[in-house]
Design a protein around this motif. Structure first.
Motif, PDB file in Angstrom:
ATOM      1  N   ARG A  93     -51.784  30.193  25.624  1.00  0.00           N
ATOM      2  CA  ARG A  93     -52.636  29.868  24.440  1.00  0.00           C
ATOM      3  C   ARG A  93     -52.462  28.297  24.212  1.00  0.00           C
ATOM      4  O   ARG A  93     -53.262  27.587  23.665  1.00  0.00           O
ATOM      5  N   ILE A  94     -51.318  27.777  24.693  1.00  0.00           N
ATOM      6  CA  ILE A  94     -50.977  26.555  24.355  1.00  0.00           C
ATOM      7  C   ILE A  94     -51.060  25.521  25.631  1.00  0.00           C
ATOM      8  O   ILE A  94     -50.754  25.910  26.546  1.00  0.00           O
ATOM      9  N   LYS A  95     -52.224  24.595  25.261  1.00  0.00           N
ATOM     10  CA  LYS A  95     -52.705  23.867  26.549  1.00  0.00           C
ATOM     11  C   LYS A  95     -52.455  22.271  26.457  1.00  0.00           C
ATOM     12  O   LYS A  95     -52.909  21.793  25.412  1.00  0.00           O
ATOM     13  N   LEU A  96     -52.135  21.844  27.369  1.00  0.00           N
ATOM     14  CA  LEU A  96     -51.671  20.325  27.454  1.00  0.00           C
ATOM     15  C   LEU A  96     -52.570  19.833  28.600  1.00  0.00           C
ATOM     16  O   LEU A  96     -52.581  19.889  29.710  1.00  0.00           O
ATOM     17  N   THR A  97     -53.045  18.440  27.955  1.00  0.00           N
ATOM     18  CA  THR A  97     -53.681  17.386  28.764  1.00  0.00           C
ATOM     19  C   THR A  97     -53.119  16.031  28.579  1.00  0.00           C
ATOM     20  O   THR A  97     -52.760  15.601  27.410  1.00  0.00           O
ATOM     21  N   GLU A  98     -52.529  15.549  29.732  1.00  0.00           N
ATOM     22  CA  GLU A  98     -51.844  14.147  29.774  1.00  0.00           C
ATOM     23  C   GLU A  98     -52.870  13.019  30.135  1.00  0.00           C
ATOM     24  O   GLU A  98     -53.562  13.207  31.118  1.00  0.00           O
ATOM     25  N   LEU A  99     -53.155  12.268  29.211  1.00  0.00           N
ATOM     26  CA  LEU A  99     -53.850  10.958  29.546  1.00  0.00           C
ATOM     27  C   LEU A  99     -52.815  10.035  30.154  1.00  0.00           C
ATOM     28  O   LEU A  99     -51.525   9.740  29.900  1.00  0.00           O
ATOM     29  N   LEU A 100     -53.463   9.328  31.014  1.00  0.00           N
ATOM     30  CA  LEU A 100     -52.610   8.465  31.848  1.00  0.00           C
ATOM     31  C   LEU A 100     -52.539   7.005  31.416  1.00  0.00           C
ATOM     32  O   LEU A 100     -51.339   6.206  31.677  1.00  0.00           O
TER      33      LEU A 100
END
Length: 255
Positions: free
Chosen positions: A59-66
């Motif tokens: 349920r914990i979702k991570l998106t990493e910006l470059l």
């Protein structure tokens, strides 16, 4: 009462606080949520800490910006990915109390509201109480909000089925206040849950800790967001400052 809640959390160099923030979500009595974290190119251990949680709970979702693109951009990207009926906001250094979501969603339904918020207490960087409680009018109108942001970002929740996803331009400061103004312009009035449901962390380097930055960004709401001319914006800002000193102070309680 089991609709999905999408929790929007932008992060940047929050290694000192992000663990407690995520744990406060995991400890919610209401468990049908997704936590969407968008990291704005942190250079500390923020991402590593978040990944510890993503491995254990999908349920914990991570998106990493470059590259570092700003808090507003990260928040908007998280919103774009949200699939829940409700949107809730939680910054990377704040904390929810365990029944926050459960009580708010029940309050929304019981009062037939598409948007609500709550009272909150203030803590310092170490998590110690600052003995300060921030309350709000029990009926908040657009006019009241126009001169004073009574809505704490960490307490707000709105219904996507009613409003759709509300996107505020990423480059604009005081994105939260602009969002609540957009909402209340549609519904005219709302009510807060009259309880303490969250803990707001005041950091030394935050906008809220700098009176000059806060005045500057609040002025920008009148000048840029509402589109008023310079002179009228100055007059409105004068009224805003008067409201802060006389009206909002009534809602800040020592505990």
């Amino acid at each position: 009462m089991n609709e999905l809640v999408s929790i929007i959390t932008p992060t940047f160099n929050a290694e000192k606080f992000i663990r407690a923030t995520i744990e406060s979500v995991l400890n919610q009595s209401y468990q049908n949520w997704e936590m969407i974290l968008v990291d704005d190119a942190s250079t500390d251990k923020t991402i590593a800490i978040i990944k510890e949680f993503t491995i254990k709970d999908n349920r914990i979702k991570l998106t990493e910006l470059l590259k570092n693109s700003g808090n507003g951009f990260a928040r908007n990207m998280a919103l774009e990915k949200a699939i829940g009926k409700y949107i809730a906001y939680l910054d990377a250094d704040d904390i929810w109390l365990p029944q926050k979501l459960e009580k708010q969603i029940k309050f929304l339904k019981d009062n037939n509201l598409p948007f609500t918020f709550s009272f909150y207490d203030c803590i310092d960087e170490e998590g110690n109480s600052l003995n300060r409680r921030v309350e709000a009018p029990l009926e908040l109108t657009y006019h009241q909000l126009f001169f004073c942001n009574h809505v704490g970002n960490l307490t707000a929740i709105y219904d996507i089925d009613f409003f759709g996803k509300i996107v505020i331009e990423a480059t604009q400061k005081r994105q939260d206040w602009r969002l609540w103004l957009t909402i209340l312009k549609q519904i005219e009035v709302t009510k807060p849950v009259p309880e303490i449901l969250a803990l707001y962390r005041i950091r030394k380097d935050s906008i809220s800790s700098s009176k000059f930055k806060l005045i500057k960004h609040n002025f920008g709401v009148y000048r840029d967001f509402h589109g008023f001319n310079f002179v009228f914006s100055v007059l409105l800002m004068t009224r805003f400052l008067f409201t802060q000193l006389i009206i909002k102070s009534r809602y800040i309680k020592k505990i």
